[in-house]
Design a protein around this motif. Structure first.
Motif, short mmCIF file in Angstrom:
data_model
loop_
_atom_site.label_atom_id
_atom_site.label_comp_id
_atom_site.label_asym_id
_atom_site.label_seq_id
_atom_site.Cartn_x
_atom_site.Cartn_y
_atom_site.Cartn_z
N THR A 1 3.55 5.74 -5.81
CA THR A 1 3.43 5.75 -7.27
C THR A 1 2.17 6.48 -7.74
O THR A 1 2.17 7.06 -8.83
CB THR A 1 3.43 4.32 -7.82
OG1 THR A 1 2.39 3.56 -7.16
CG2 THR A 1 4.76 3.64 -7.57
N ASP A 2 1.10 6.46 -6.95
CA ASP A 2 -0.13 7.17 -7.34
C ASP A 2 0.08 8.67 -7.37
O ASP A 2 -0.54 9.37 -8.17
CB ASP A 2 -1.27 6.82 -6.38
CG ASP A 2 -1.78 5.41 -6.60
OD1 ASP A 2 -1.43 4.81 -7.63
OD2 ASP A 2 -2.50 4.89 -5.71
N GLU B 1 0.79 13.23 -10.63
CA GLU B 1 0.28 14.54 -10.25
C GLU B 1 1.43 15.50 -9.96
O GLU B 1 1.38 16.67 -10.31
CB GLU B 1 -0.62 14.40 -9.03
CG GLU B 1 -1.88 13.56 -9.29
CD GLU B 1 -2.74 13.48 -8.03
OE1 GLU B 1 -2.38 14.12 -7.04
OE2 GLU B 1 -3.76 12.78 -8.09
N GLU B 2 2.48 15.01 -9.27
CA GLU B 2 3.60 15.88 -8.96
C GLU B 2 4.30 16.36 -10.24
O GLU B 2 4.75 17.49 -10.37
CB GLU B 2 4.57 15.14 -8.05
CG GLU B 2 4.01 14.85 -6.67
CD GLU B 2 4.99 14.08 -5.80
OE1 GLU B 2 6.07 13.74 -6.32
OE2 GLU B 2 4.67 13.81 -4.63
N LYS B 3 4.42 15.43 -11.22
CA LYS B 3 5.09 15.82 -12.46
C LYS B 3 4.26 16.84 -13.23
O LYS B 3 4.78 17.76 -13.85
CB LYS B 3 5.33 14.58 -13.32
CG LYS B 3 6.44 13.68 -12.77
CD LYS B 3 6.72 12.51 -13.71
CE LYS B 3 7.89 11.69 -13.19
NZ LYS B 3 8.19 10.54 -14.09
N THR C 1 0.83 -1.21 0.00
CA THR C 1 0.00 0.00 0.00
C THR C 1 0.86 1.26 0.00
O THR C 1 0.48 2.27 -0.60
CB THR C 1 -0.95 0.02 1.21
OG1 THR C 1 -0.18 -0.13 2.43
CG2 THR C 1 -1.96 -1.10 1.13
N HIS C 2 2.01 1.19 0.64
CA HIS C 2 2.90 2.37 0.63
C HIS C 2 3.50 2.57 -0.75
O HIS C 2 3.65 3.72 -1.21
CB HIS C 2 4.01 2.19 1.66
CG HIS C 2 4.81 3.44 1.88
ND1 HIS C 2 4.28 4.58 2.43
CD2 HIS C 2 6.11 3.73 1.59
CE1 HIS C 2 5.21 5.53 2.49
NE2 HIS C 2 6.32 5.03 1.98
#
Length: 245
Positions: free
Chosen positions: A236-237, A241-243, A230-231
């Motif tokens: 990775t999720d 968005e950060e990029k 889960t971590h």
């Protein structure tokens, strides 16, 4: 002319008074902010001296004392067993005295991992792998879930929720914790013949105890793998968005 001089003098005195008042207010507010920061620092440092955290420091001392006496079972077993027993005392003391803290939750897991890592490494050459996994799970849980990691499994599968329910204070949770803490100590007793010479347990009971504790440890392993997975998903999720941002 006299009237103009008087007005100018009055304004000058007024500006001078306002300036003095502003300086006084500035220094008062600065001193108040410094006092507030100092008080916050003192309050933060007081957490280090909470009774449950002091118990944690005692447990660290017991771990190193046990490590120094690992070749003397008569000394090692009482020291390490006391270290395990105090793991349940510090949480009770924290709730009883209202001294729960983020530092205490962090310290509790650190001491647990330190003790188990020591014993697994003493038992087997590959024991460091068990310790490495437990430290990895520690990083995953406390990085994303913080000090409330035990109560953050609401969306997890039913089996994981059953294990973690009520902070391990259920029959299934007790079995898992027994496997975590008890299996390495049980194996230490088997290696040194303590279960036979001290307790007089027949071999079939020793084998049964090993199987039950190993099963509890495997249940804990399934929870650990789920936490790591889960971590990884959490990391990775967020990546796309950060990029994009």
């Amino acid at each position: 002319m006299y009237l103009i001089i008087t007005c100018v003098s009055s304004f000058w005195c007024l500006d001078k008074s306002s300036y003095k008042a502003g300086c006084i207010l500035y220094f008062l507010s600065r001193d108040k902010a410094q006092l507030s920061r100092s008080t916050d620092t003192e309050m933060g440092l007081q957490v280090l001296l909470y009774w449950p955290n002091i118990i944690g420091y005692v447990r660290i001392g017991l771990v190193f004392a046990a490590w120094a006496s690992c070749e003397t079972p008569a000394v090692f077993v009482p020291l390490y067993s006391t270290h395990i027993a105090l793991d349940g005392v510090d949480g009770w003391v924290a709730r009883r005295l209202g001294q729960t803290s983020r530092f205490g939750a962090w310290l509790d897991v650190v001491v647990d991992n330190l003790g188990r890592g020591l014993l697994w490494s003493l038992l087997f050459q590959w024991g460091w792998l068990v310790s490495a996994l437990e430290w990895c799970v520690f990083v995953c849980n406390h990085n994303a879930r913080g000090d409330h990691w035990k109560n953050s499994f609401i969306t997890s599968p039913p089996f994981i929720q059953a294990v973690m329910a009520n902070g391990f204070r259920t029959p299934l949770g007790t079995w898992v914790v027994s496997g975590l803490h008890g299996l390495p100590l049980w194996l230490y007793g088997c290696r040194w013949g303590l279960l036979t010479h001290w307790l007089g347990l027949p071999l079939w009971i020793q084998a049964l105890g090993t199987v039950l504790l190993a099963a509890g440890r495997l249940l804990a392993l399934s929870v650990e793998i789920w936490c790591v997975w889960t971590h990884i998903k959490y990391l990775t999720d967020d990546e796309p968005e950060e990029k994009n941002n």
